[in-house]
Design a protein around this motif. Structure first.
Motif, PDB file in Angstrom:
ATOM      1  N   GLN A   1       1.091  -1.503   0.721  1.00  0.00           N
ATOM      2  CA  GLN A   1       0.154   0.778  -0.221  1.00  0.00           C
ATOM      3  C   GLN A   1       0.732   1.041  -0.287  1.00  0.00           C
ATOM      4  O   GLN A   1       0.633   2.270  -0.869  1.00  0.00           O
ATOM      5  CB  GLN A   1      -1.069   0.276   1.085  1.00  0.00           C
ATOM      6  CG  GLN A   1      -2.304   1.092   1.492  1.00  0.00           C
ATOM      7  CD  GLN A   1      -3.238   1.022   2.138  1.00  0.00           C
ATOM      8  OE1 GLN A   1      -2.524   0.574   3.645  1.00  0.00           O
ATOM      9  NE2 GLN A   1      -4.266   0.574   1.697  1.00  0.00           N
ATOM     10  N   ARG A   2       2.344   1.188   1.024  1.00  0.00           N
ATOM     11  CA  ARG A   2       2.969   2.412   0.446  1.00  0.00           C
ATOM     12  C   ARG A   2       3.178   2.746  -1.071  1.00  0.00           C
ATOM     13  O   ARG A   2       3.430   3.402  -1.673  1.00  0.00           O
ATOM     14  CB  ARG A   2       4.230   2.336   1.250  1.00  0.00           C
ATOM     15  CG  ARG A   2       4.555   2.388   3.082  1.00  0.00           C
ATOM     16  CD  ARG A   2       4.996   2.006   3.814  1.00  0.00           C
ATOM     17  NE  ARG A   2       5.841   2.021   5.125  1.00  0.00           N
ATOM     18  CZ  ARG A   2       6.052   1.867   6.195  1.00  0.00           C
ATOM     19  NH1 ARG A   2       7.126   1.206   6.016  1.00  0.00           N
ATOM     20  NH2 ARG A   2       5.812   2.341   7.440  1.00  0.00           N
ATOM     21  N   ASN A   3       3.668   1.209  -1.416  1.00  0.00           N
ATOM     22  CA  ASN A   3       4.156   1.724  -3.638  1.00  0.00           C
ATOM     23  C   ASN A   3       2.812   2.387  -3.675  1.00  0.00           C
ATOM     24  O   ASN A   3       2.831   2.973  -4.511  1.00  0.00           O
ATOM     25  CB  ASN A   3       4.431   0.562  -3.877  1.00  0.00           C
ATOM     26  CG  ASN A   3       5.559  -0.305  -3.002  1.00  0.00           C
ATOM     27  OD1 ASN A   3       6.372   0.036  -3.107  1.00  0.00           O
ATOM     28  ND2 ASN A   3       5.821  -1.665  -3.552  1.00  0.00           N
ATOM     29  N   VAL A   4       1.733   1.160  -3.627  1.00  0.00           N
ATOM     30  CA  VAL A   4      -0.080   2.405  -4.072  1.00  0.00           C
ATOM     31  C   VAL A   4       0.564   4.127  -3.540  1.00  0.00           C
ATOM     32  O   VAL A   4       0.000   4.386  -4.252  1.00  0.00           O
ATOM     33  CB  VAL A   4      -1.191   1.269  -3.945  1.00  0.00           C
ATOM     34  CG1 VAL A   4      -3.136   1.980  -4.246  1.00  0.00           C
ATOM     35  CG2 VAL A   4      -0.896   0.433  -4.135  1.00  0.00           C
ATOM     36  N   LEU A   5       0.133   4.636  -2.214  1.00  0.00           N
ATOM     37  CA  LEU A   5       0.374   5.477  -2.031  1.00  0.00           C
ATOM     38  C   LEU A   5       1.276   6.816  -2.927  1.00  0.00           C
ATOM     39  O   LEU A   5       0.628   7.186  -3.654  1.00  0.00           O
ATOM     40  CB  LEU A   5       0.441   5.370  -0.510  1.00  0.00           C
ATOM     41  CG  LEU A   5      -0.648   5.574   0.158  1.00  0.00           C
ATOM     42  CD1 LEU A   5      -0.073   5.544   1.840  1.00  0.00           C
ATOM     43  CD2 LEU A   5      -1.781   6.272   0.297  1.00  0.00           C
ATOM     44  N   ASN A   6       1.937   6.550  -2.655  1.00  0.00           N
ATOM     45  CA  ASN A   6       3.823   7.013  -3.640  1.00  0.00           C
ATOM     46  C   ASN A   6       3.049   6.749  -5.179  1.00  0.00           C
ATOM     47  O   ASN A   6       3.443   7.871  -6.236  1.00  0.00           O
ATOM     48  CB  ASN A   6       5.430   6.507  -3.566  1.00  0.00           C
ATOM     49  CG  ASN A   6       5.317   6.719  -2.076  1.00  0.00           C
ATOM     50  OD1 ASN A   6       5.093   7.800  -1.220  1.00  0.00           O
ATOM     51  ND2 ASN A   6       6.162   5.716  -1.040  1.00  0.00           N
ATOM     52  N   THR A   7       2.473   5.680  -5.501  1.00  0.00           N
ATOM     53  CA  THR A   7       2.071   5.698  -6.776  1.00  0.00           C
ATOM     54  C   THR A   7       1.179   7.068  -6.760  1.00  0.00           C
ATOM     55  O   THR A   7       1.374   8.068  -8.726  1.00  0.00           O
ATOM     56  CB  THR A   7       1.770   3.998  -7.347  1.00  0.00           C
ATOM     57  OG1 THR A   7       2.669   3.536  -7.627  1.00  0.00           O
ATOM     58  CG2 THR A   7       1.267   4.532  -9.120  1.00  0.00           C
ATOM     59  N   SER A   8      -0.049   7.218  -6.309  1.00  0.00           N
ATOM     60  CA  SER A   8      -1.069   7.896  -6.136  1.00  0.00           C
ATOM     61  C   SER A   8       0.246   9.003  -5.887  1.00  0.00           C
ATOM     62  O   SER A   8      -0.921  10.190  -6.926  1.00  0.00           O
ATOM     63  CB  SER A   8      -1.871   8.093  -5.216  1.00  0.00           C
ATOM     64  OG  SER A   8      -2.334   8.794  -4.942  1.00  0.00           O
ATOM     65  N   ARG A   9       0.882   9.766  -5.290  1.00  0.00           N
ATOM     66  CA  ARG A   9       1.531  10.805  -5.347  1.00  0.00           C
ATOM     67  C   ARG A   9       2.241  10.519  -6.646  1.00  0.00           C
ATOM     68  O   ARG A   9       2.451  12.243  -7.580  1.00  0.00           O
ATOM     69  CB  ARG A   9       2.488  10.213  -4.582  1.00  0.00           C
ATOM     70  CG  ARG A   9       3.706  11.882  -4.331  1.00  0.00           C
ATOM     71  CD  ARG A   9       4.458  11.722  -3.354  1.00  0.00           C
ATOM     72  NE  ARG A   9       4.960  13.304  -3.175  1.00  0.00           N
ATOM     73  CZ  ARG A   9       5.746  13.534  -2.588  1.00  0.00           C
ATOM     74  NH1 ARG A   9       6.271  12.796  -1.009  1.00  0.00           N
ATOM     75  NH2 ARG A   9       6.052  14.484  -2.370  1.00  0.00           N
ATOM     76  N   ASN A  10       2.719   9.958  -7.383  1.00  0.00           N
ATOM     77  CA  ASN A  10       3.227  10.311  -8.490  1.00  0.00           C
ATOM     78  C   ASN A  10       2.918  10.276  -9.615  1.00  0.00           C
ATOM     79  O   ASN A  10       3.028  10.868 -10.659  1.00  0.00           O
ATOM     80  CB  ASN A  10       4.154   9.127  -8.830  1.00  0.00           C
ATOM     81  CG  ASN A  10       5.371   8.954  -9.977  1.00  0.00           C
ATOM     82  OD1 ASN A  10       5.960   9.809 -10.484  1.00  0.00           O
ATOM     83  ND2 ASN A  10       5.786   8.173 -11.256  1.00  0.00           N
ATOM     84  N   ILE A  11       1.492  10.378 -10.214  1.00  0.00           N
ATOM     85  CA  ILE A  11      -0.329  10.414 -10.648  1.00  0.00           C
ATOM     86  C   ILE A  11      -0.383  11.721 -10.664  1.00  0.00           C
ATOM     87  O   ILE A  11      -0.109  12.607 -11.476  1.00  0.00           O
ATOM     88  CB  ILE A  11      -0.891   9.239 -10.710  1.00  0.00           C
ATOM     89  CG1 ILE A  11      -0.054   7.708 -10.779  1.00  0.00           C
ATOM     90  CG2 ILE A  11      -2.338   9.847 -11.292  1.00  0.00           C
ATOM     91  CD1 ILE A  11      -1.559   7.166 -10.705  1.00  0.00           C
TER      92      ILE A  11
ATOM     93  N   VAL B   1       3.751   0.373 -12.525  1.00  0.00           N
ATOM     94  CA  VAL B   1       4.475   0.162 -11.597  1.00  0.00           C
ATOM     95  C   VAL B   1       4.644  -0.571  -9.896  1.00  0.00           C
ATOM     96  O   VAL B   1       5.162  -1.277 -10.237  1.00  0.00           O
ATOM     97  CB  VAL B   1       4.879   1.651 -11.069  1.00  0.00           C
ATOM     98  CG1 VAL B   1       5.818   1.608  -9.847  1.00  0.00           C
ATOM     99  CG2 VAL B   1       5.335   2.874 -11.151  1.00  0.00           C
ATOM    100  N   PRO B   2       3.418  -0.585  -9.877  1.00  0.00           N
ATOM    101  CA  PRO B   2       3.109  -1.166  -8.647  1.00  0.00           C
ATOM    102  C   PRO B   2       3.376  -3.096  -8.511  1.00  0.00           C
ATOM    103  O   PRO B   2       3.466  -4.344  -8.037  1.00  0.00           O
ATOM    104  CB  PRO B   2       1.253  -1.606  -7.433  1.00  0.00           C
ATOM    105  CG  PRO B   2       1.354   0.414  -8.857  1.00  0.00           C
ATOM    106  CD  PRO B   2       1.838  -0.320  -9.538  1.00  0.00           C
ATOM    107  N   PHE B   3       3.069  -3.179  -9.796  1.00  0.00           N
ATOM    108  CA  PHE B   3       2.889  -4.826 -10.754  1.00  0.00           C
ATOM    109  C   PHE B   3       4.618  -5.530 -10.811  1.00  0.00           C
ATOM    110  O   PHE B   3       4.918  -5.887 -10.546  1.00  0.00           O
ATOM    111  CB  PHE B   3       1.767  -4.989 -12.307  1.00  0.00           C
ATOM    112  CG  PHE B   3       2.502  -6.242 -12.817  1.00  0.00           C
ATOM    113  CD1 PHE B   3       1.935  -7.440 -12.216  1.00  0.00           C
ATOM    114  CD2 PHE B   3       3.115  -6.749 -14.069  1.00  0.00           C
ATOM    115  CE1 PHE B   3       1.992  -8.722 -13.204  1.00  0.00           C
ATOM    116  CE2 PHE B   3       3.669  -7.613 -14.539  1.00  0.00           C
ATOM    117  CZ  PHE B   3       2.953  -8.577 -13.960  1.00  0.00           C
ATOM    118  N   PHE B   4       5.093  -4.355 -11.355  1.00  0.00           N
ATOM    119  CA  PHE B   4       6.921  -3.996 -11.834  1.00  0.00           C
ATOM    120  C   PHE B   4       7.114  -4.311 -10.284  1.00  0.00           C
ATOM    121  O   PHE B   4       8.116  -5.372 -10.079  1.00  0.00           O
ATOM    122  CB  PHE B   4       7.223  -3.719 -12.789  1.00  0.00           C
ATOM    123  CG  PHE B   4       7.154  -4.053 -14.311  1.00  0.00           C
ATOM    124  CD1 PHE B   4       7.225  -4.850 -14.790  1.00  0.00           C
ATOM    125  CD2 PHE B   4       5.988  -3.253 -15.125  1.00  0.00           C
ATOM    126  CE1 PHE B   4       6.866  -5.236 -15.869  1.00  0.00           C
ATOM    127  CE2 PHE B   4       5.285  -3.334 -16.308  1.00  0.00           C
ATOM    128  CZ  PHE B   4       5.910  -4.717 -16.611  1.00  0.00           C
TER     129      PHE B   4
END
Length: 452
Positions: free
Chosen positions: A145-155, A291-294
């Motif tokens: 979920q941290r990866n998802v949060l930071n992906t949300s930030r990147n988006i 990104v989260p997948f890879f």
């Protein structure tokens, strides 16, 4: 097994609004302030360089202090959220003031005004964005979920860049008056005002939807700058990711600070700024969804390293492209953009370094650790603006003039070749990071067991 504390779905989605807001106030400053200083205010290149580097020297002290203060804060809103709510309006105001200068660049007062406003704006960016960045590590205990949060930030970051880079030049021209071929001071200032008004509600969305579920154990330590720096330096993984981020941000944010020179003078069109600077942001949004997948498949470090290598290749293509070969220029820009996905991995690796230090030394340094990200962002932007303008000047750049072949070459080197080399260096530094994602998960499991 004890259930991990996690962020809500709404908080995960809304977290990206914080970086979206940041782009309106800070990426706009980073993209246009250098050319505003040289071509509108009339500051000489060496004055611009000195202002930006003095600001970064101060940030080296100010940013860790802000991180330490934030992580020692105790309030009913948490440690980090209050700074977002109360700092955002001030940041918005000073982002507008950076595009004003009542004295003019030829006077000492004009230089002092520019330097003072820019430094204060940077401090307010620190006040808001260090706590904002630290939130991701305390909103959830779950690594994915941290990866998802930071992906949300990147988006959010890339969407903000799409908007800022896509419409700023056109808006600035519109506000500059009928018949204007390049933006004037009023045009730049009005765009900054619009973005400032939009940014504040977005920061408040993050404040109202986020919650800090990971809390430090025990009472806050008395602030000591020496201890704060010591805790940072002793964390080897934080030092590694800080170096990576400094290089990464210099290559990316530093390039943004001077890209407008490449578009205006090498490609020959002010209005093409929107296209050239928007493509990487659109590509980054598309790439971020994968990104989260890879990251799960090959690990955060490898995703980060691979993305920066391919970004460097994209910039090399742009560097080698003749200025009239738009197909080649755009191909390099698209490659550069599609792999603009390294920032979520950098941020997640900062969180891993915080957990590592807490297990090793019993000290949780969320605020000061994330200060390194804010410092890297501002350092990269300033280095690009300060040294970029000096390099271009060494090759013969003259503001508001037809550039010589040598000056055009210098601009191309500054905007494309040097950032490509820096991306390759940052990718090489990734090899120093030997904490696997499984190791990071094991550390978090030990922390949960320790604090039961």
């Amino acid at each position: 097994m004890e259930k991990k504390r996690k962020a809500t779905k709404a908080a995960t989605i809304c977290y990206g609004f914080g970086d979206l807001a940041s782009q309106f106030v800070w990426t706009y400053v980073g993209s246009y302030l250098t050319i505003y200083y040289t071509d509108i205010v009339g500051l000489v290149p060496i004055a611009v360089s000195v202002i930006m580097m003095l600001a970064r020297i101060w940030d080296a002290v100010n940013d860790p202090m802000m991180g330490a203060i934030a992580e020692r804060t105790r309030s009913r809103f948490g440690r980090f959220r209050p700074y977002i709510a109360f700092g955002a309006p001030l940041l918005a105001i000073f982002s507008v003031l950076t595009f004003t200068n009542p004295f003019g660049g030829s006077s000492a007062a004009g230089v002092i005004w520019a330097g003072a406003i820019y430094i204060i704006a940077g401090m307010l960016y620190t006040l808001v964005n260090i706590p904002y960045g630290a939130l991701a590590a305390v909103m959830t205990e779950d690594a994915d979920q941290r990866n998802v949060l930071n992906t949300s930030r990147n988006i959010g970051m890339n969407l903000g860049m799409v908007i800022v880079n896509g419409v700023s030049a056109g808006l600035a021209l519109k506000f500059s008056g009928a018949g204007a071929e390049v933006a004037n001071g009023h045009g730049y200032m009005m765009v900054a005002l619009i973005y400032a008004i939009i940014s504040v509600p977005m920061f408040l969305v993050v404040f109202f939807t986020s919650r800090e579920v990971v809390q430090p154990v025990g009472n806050p330590q008395t602030f000591s700058f020496k201890d704060t720096v010591s805790n940072l330096v002793k964390n080897k993984y934080l030092m590694i990711i800080t170096l990576i981020m400094a290089l990464q941000m210099t290559a990316f944010m530093g390039r943004i600070a001077v890209t407008s020179y490449y578009v205006i003078y090498c490609l020959g069109s002010f209005t093409m700024i929107a296209l050239i600077m928007t493509i990487p942001s659109i590509g980054g949004i598309i790439g971020s969804f994968f990104v989260p997948f890879f990251a799960k498949k090959i690990g955060k470090r490898n995703v980060l390293m691979g993305s920066m290598i391919i970004q460097g290749i994209g910039l090399l293509i742009m560097y080698l492209a003749p200025f009239d070969n738009m197909k080649m220029v755009l191909a390099g820009d698209i490659i550069f953009g599609l792999f603009n996905v390294g920032f979520p991995m950098s941020l997640s690796m900062v969180a891993d370094s915080v957990d590592y230090m807490e297990l090793k030394a019993g000290v949780r340094t969320d605020g000061t650790a994330y200060a390194t990200y804010g410092l890297a962002t501002k350092f990269g932007n300033a280095v690009g603006g300060a040294f970029g303008i000096m390099i271009m000047s060494a090759f013969g750049y003259v503001a508001n003039a037809e550039q010589t072949a040598g000056a055009l070459k210098g601009i191309n080197i500054t905007v494309n070749l040097i950032p490509a080399i820096i991306f390759f260096l940052a990718a090489a530094v990734c090899l120093l990071w030997n904490m696997s994602d499984k190791d990071a998960d094991d550390i978090r499991a030990q922390l949960r067991e320790k604090y039961k």
